[in-house]
Design a protein around this motif. Structure first.
Motif, PDB file in Angstrom:
ATOM      1  N   GLY A  84      -8.439  -8.496  -8.383  1.00  0.00           N
ATOM      2  CA  GLY A  84      -7.615  -9.622  -7.991  1.00  0.00           C
ATOM      3  C   GLY A  84      -8.401 -10.595  -7.146  1.00  0.00           C
ATOM      4  O   GLY A  84      -9.627 -10.665  -7.257  1.00  0.00           O
ATOM      5  N   PRO A  85      -7.748 -11.378  -6.271  1.00  0.00           N
ATOM      6  CA  PRO A  85      -6.315 -11.286  -5.994  1.00  0.00           C
ATOM      7  C   PRO A  85      -5.493 -11.965  -7.084  1.00  0.00           C
ATOM      8  O   PRO A  85      -6.021 -12.696  -7.911  1.00  0.00           O
ATOM      9  CB  PRO A  85      -6.196 -12.059  -4.676  1.00  0.00           C
ATOM     10  N   GLY A  86      -4.172 -11.722  -7.004  1.00  0.00           N
ATOM     11  CA  GLY A  86      -3.254 -12.389  -7.909  1.00  0.00           C
ATOM     12  C   GLY A  86      -2.978 -13.813  -7.435  1.00  0.00           C
ATOM     13  O   GLY A  86      -3.300 -14.178  -6.303  1.00  0.00           O
ATOM     14  N   ILE A  87      -2.409 -14.582  -8.334  1.00  0.00           N
ATOM     15  CA  ILE A  87      -2.097 -15.983  -8.025  1.00  0.00           C
ATOM     16  C   ILE A  87      -0.574 -16.129  -7.985  1.00  0.00           C
ATOM     17  O   ILE A  87       0.117 -15.585  -8.835  1.00  0.00           O
ATOM     18  CB  ILE A  87      -2.679 -16.908  -9.126  1.00  0.00           C
ATOM     19  N   GLY A  88      -0.083 -16.865  -6.990  1.00  0.00           N
ATOM     20  CA  GLY A  88       1.365 -17.101  -6.965  1.00  0.00           C
ATOM     21  C   GLY A  88       1.842 -17.409  -5.563  1.00  0.00           C
ATOM     22  O   GLY A  88       1.038 -17.734  -4.679  1.00  0.00           O
TER      23      GLY A  88
ATOM     24  N   ALA B 166       0.821  -1.104  -9.752  1.00  0.00           N
ATOM     25  CA  ALA B 166       0.604  -0.725 -11.160  1.00  0.00           C
ATOM     26  C   ALA B 166      -0.627  -1.446 -11.716  1.00  0.00           C
ATOM     27  O   ALA B 166      -1.380  -0.865 -12.512  1.00  0.00           O
ATOM     28  CB  ALA B 166       1.832  -1.065 -11.991  1.00  0.00           C
ATOM     29  N   GLU B 167      -0.829  -2.692 -11.287  1.00  0.00           N
ATOM     30  CA  GLU B 167      -1.995  -3.442 -11.782  1.00  0.00           C
ATOM     31  C   GLU B 167      -3.286  -2.813 -11.266  1.00  0.00           C
ATOM     32  O   GLU B 167      -4.287  -2.717 -11.983  1.00  0.00           O
ATOM     33  CB  GLU B 167      -1.929  -4.911 -11.325  1.00  0.00           C
ATOM     34  N   ILE B 168      -3.267  -2.398 -10.000  1.00  0.00           N
ATOM     35  CA  ILE B 168      -4.472  -1.792  -9.411  1.00  0.00           C
ATOM     36  C   ILE B 168      -4.826  -0.501 -10.154  1.00  0.00           C
ATOM     37  O   ILE B 168      -5.979  -0.262 -10.530  1.00  0.00           O
ATOM     38  CB  ILE B 168      -4.268  -1.531  -7.900  1.00  0.00           C
ATOM     39  N   ILE B 169      -3.817   0.302 -10.427  1.00  0.00           N
ATOM     40  CA  ILE B 169      -4.073   1.587 -11.104  1.00  0.00           C
ATOM     41  C   ILE B 169      -4.590   1.329 -12.520  1.00  0.00           C
ATOM     42  O   ILE B 169      -5.531   1.980 -12.989  1.00  0.00           O
ATOM     43  CB  ILE B 169      -2.808   2.465 -11.096  1.00  0.00           C
ATOM     44  N   SER B 170      -3.993   0.334 -13.193  1.00  0.00           N
ATOM     45  CA  SER B 170      -4.457   0.056 -14.556  1.00  0.00           C
ATOM     46  C   SER B 170      -5.896  -0.468 -14.552  1.00  0.00           C
ATOM     47  O   SER B 170      -6.710  -0.081 -15.401  1.00  0.00           O
ATOM     48  CB  SER B 170      -3.451  -0.899 -15.212  1.00  0.00           C
TER      49      SER B 170
ATOM     50  N   ALA C  85       0.840  -1.204   0.000  1.00  0.00           N
ATOM     51  CA  ALA C  85       0.000   0.000   0.000  1.00  0.00           C
ATOM     52  C   ALA C  85       0.878   1.258   0.000  1.00  0.00           C
ATOM     53  O   ALA C  85       0.424   2.331  -0.412  1.00  0.00           O
ATOM     54  CB  ALA C  85      -0.945  -0.012   1.190  1.00  0.00           C
ATOM     55  N   CYS C  86       2.120   1.125   0.478  1.00  0.00           N
ATOM     56  CA  CYS C  86       3.044   2.281   0.446  1.00  0.00           C
ATOM     57  C   CYS C  86       3.357   2.622  -1.010  1.00  0.00           C
ATOM     58  O   CYS C  86       3.266   3.779  -1.433  1.00  0.00           O
ATOM     59  CB  CYS C  86       4.344   1.952   1.180  1.00  0.00           C
ATOM     60  N   GLU C  87       3.710   1.591  -1.777  1.00  0.00           N
ATOM     61  CA  GLU C  87       4.002   1.776  -3.204  1.00  0.00           C
ATOM     62  C   GLU C  87       2.750   2.304  -3.928  1.00  0.00           C
ATOM     63  O   GLU C  87       2.846   3.183  -4.788  1.00  0.00           O
ATOM     64  CB  GLU C  87       4.438   0.410  -3.773  1.00  0.00           C
ATOM     65  N   LEU C  88       1.593   1.779  -3.531  1.00  0.00           N
ATOM     66  CA  LEU C  88       0.337   2.201  -4.158  1.00  0.00           C
ATOM     67  C   LEU C  88       0.102   3.694  -3.910  1.00  0.00           C
ATOM     68  O   LEU C  88      -0.269   4.444  -4.815  1.00  0.00           O
ATOM     69  CB  LEU C  88      -0.817   1.350  -3.603  1.00  0.00           C
TER      70      LEU C  88
ATOM     71  N   MET D 129      -2.136  -9.789  -2.988  1.00  0.00           N
ATOM     72  CA  MET D 129      -2.684  -8.497  -3.425  1.00  0.00           C
ATOM     73  C   MET D 129      -2.064  -8.123  -4.768  1.00  0.00           C
ATOM     74  O   MET D 129      -0.866  -8.353  -4.985  1.00  0.00           O
ATOM     75  CB  MET D 129      -2.369  -7.409  -2.392  1.00  0.00           C
ATOM     76  N   LEU D 130      -2.842  -7.563  -5.671  1.00  0.00           N
ATOM     77  CA  LEU D 130      -2.296  -7.114  -6.954  1.00  0.00           C
ATOM     78  C   LEU D 130      -1.217  -6.064  -6.710  1.00  0.00           C
ATOM     79  O   LEU D 130      -1.221  -5.368  -5.686  1.00  0.00           O
ATOM     80  CB  LEU D 130      -3.392  -6.490  -7.823  1.00  0.00           C
ATOM     81  N   GLU D 131      -0.300  -5.944  -7.647  1.00  0.00           N
ATOM     82  CA  GLU D 131       0.738  -4.914  -7.547  1.00  0.00           C
ATOM     83  C   GLU D 131       0.102  -3.536  -7.783  1.00  0.00           C
ATOM     84  O   GLU D 131      -0.950  -3.424  -8.436  1.00  0.00           O
ATOM     85  CB  GLU D 131       1.825  -5.154  -8.596  1.00  0.00           C
TER      86      GLU D 131
END
Ligand code: PMT
Length: 412
Positions: A158-162, A178-182, A29-32, A174-176
């Motif tokens: 999301g969520p993402g898989i991995g 950049a993915e959330i913004i896109s 969330a910091c990066e977000l 949680m999605l990255e």
């Protein structure tokens, strides 16, 4: 069924209330926050008590440039009813990460901390980016809570898989940022381009039908459902009330879409006839079997002779019957079929449109890399006095182009 929503734009200046709940993904969330600021958004952060155990308010204060709220009991902020002011300020309430506990509280409508109270007090579009262990995410309680929230108009990203921090692997990351913004940009763009669909009832048939021969065999076709599901997803993003009548396919139900699963042509026919009178737009993207076995054996058919003949009887023509049913009505939905052809595509499609009584037909050439099963497709939309080449593209892009081309023909 989702409520009609009018999505706010997602553009520089957008006011994002970022709720951070407790989970290791709180660091993302910091990066977000940083990326949203770079994008030009105004970001105010609310941390739950558990989130604060992972990342401190100071970090978010530095990244957002705004005061961070952590409690309903902040005397200074609440002297002026700060939580109501915050709830009114936001265009989007984005909760990332959304923990299983926060999702449960939102589904229940509880208001025992600042974030859950804000979720009740705001008109902002709610967006959730779930993050939890894959076993937790798969749990029926979490799935049912998310489904309820989606029905009320929430967007789930999301969520993402991995690989997960706990050592497991699966769906729950949680999605990255950049993915959330896109994804947010896609939602807002679709909604703006196709805003005339907001609140319209759209009925879509999708996928194949399976016509059973006996308890272990059926006649089917190669339709994956991707084209019809893409149309459903794009229409729902634009705020349409989407009923998706789906033949057997493994695709995930798009957010906000009410899905009715059927197996054969006759059950698809029954659902279509019942849903069509309330529709503003009816799109038949399903590949329906024209014939079914004359006899459906209750037991597995035994191999007895070298040759065997299969007697078939005609299935009802779903879209033709919908057209006939509604022909005499003063107000009726815009009726759109698809034509899957392997040769003389346009000629066949034009004839099919007239024969079935459709307003429009979307002609597609079924072949390598397009039409059935493929990710891409190429469509020509044919109407009474118009033919629009929608080009070759992935099915989501084509769904958008198709809906945009149909909008001017909806009766408002
Ligand atoms: O699912 P995908 O893998 O993404 O593939 C998408 C698609 C190629 C299946 C889709 O784009 C498409 O073309 N769907 C219609 C396929 C088809 O069955 O076409 P048709 O030409 O046989 O039928 C014409 C129209 O009548 C279609 O709208 C069909 O839904 C409808 N129909 C056909 C037969 C029947 N008994 N009842 C019907 O309503």
């Amino acid at each position: 069924m989702t409520a009609p929503v009018a999505y706010p734009a997602f553009a520089p200046g957008t006011k994002i209330l970022l709720g951070v709940s407790g989970g290791i993904a709180a660091y993302k969330a910091c990066e977000l926050t940083r990326r949203l600021k770079e994008f030009g958004c105004q970001v105010r952060v609310v941390l739950t008590e558990n989130a604060e155990r992972f990342v401190s308010a100071t970090t978010f204060h530095a990244l957002s440039g705004e005061a961070v709220r952590t409690s309903l009991w902040d005397t200074h902020a609440e002297a002026a009813m700060g939580h109501i002011e915050l709830a009114r300020w936001a265009d989007w309430l984005l909760i990332a990460p959304a923990s299983a506990n926060t999702i449960a509280k939102l589904a229940l409508g509880s208001a025992d901390d600042l974030l859950s109270t804000l979720a009740l007090a705001t008109n902002a579009q709610l967006v959730l980016a779930p993050a939890m262990n894959q076993q937790m995410f798969a749990h029926a309680a979490v799935q049912s809570n998310l489904a309820q929230l989606v029905q009320r108009g929430a967007i789930v990203l999301g969520p993402g898989i991995g690989a997960q921090a706990c050592g497991d692997s699966g769906a729950g990351r949680m999605l990255e940022a950049a993915e959330i913004i896109s994804e947010l940009t896609n939602h807002a763009n679709d909604a703006n381009e196709l805003r005339a669909l907001c609140g319209k009832v759209v009925v879509i048939t999708a996928g194949p039908t399976y016509e059973d021969l006996d308890p272990v065999r059926y006649l089917g076709n190669r339709s994956s459902g991707k084209m019809g599901f893409a149309i459903a997803e794009v229409a729902a993003r634009a705020g349409a009330l989407v009923n998706l009548i789906a033949g057997p396919c493994m695709l995930k139900t798009p957010n906000g879409v009410a899905r009715i699963d059927v197996r054969d042509a006759r059950s698809m026919h029954a659902q279509a006839i019942s849903a069509a009178p309330n529709a503003d737009l009816f799109i038949a993207a399903a590949a329906v079997a024209d014939y079914r076995p004359a006899v459906q054996s209750l037991q597995k058919i035994k191999k007895s002779t070298d040759e065997s003949m299969l007697a078939l009887v005609k299935n009802p023509d779903i879209i033709a019957d919908v057209c006939t049913l509604l022909a005499a009505r003063a107000t009726r939905p815009l009726l759109v079929g698809f034509a899957a052809e392997t040769e003389t595509v346009l000629e066949n499609a034009r004839a099919k449109r007239l024969r079935k009584g459709l307003d429009f037909i979307a002609a597609n050439h079924v072949g390598p890399g397009k039409g059935m099963e493929a990710e891409g497709n190429a469509l020509v939309l044919i109407g009474t006095n118009t033919e629009i080449d929608l080009g070759y593209a992935d099915k989501a892009t084509l769904a958008k182009r198709l809906l945009a081309a149909l909008i001017p023909h909806l009766t408002h």
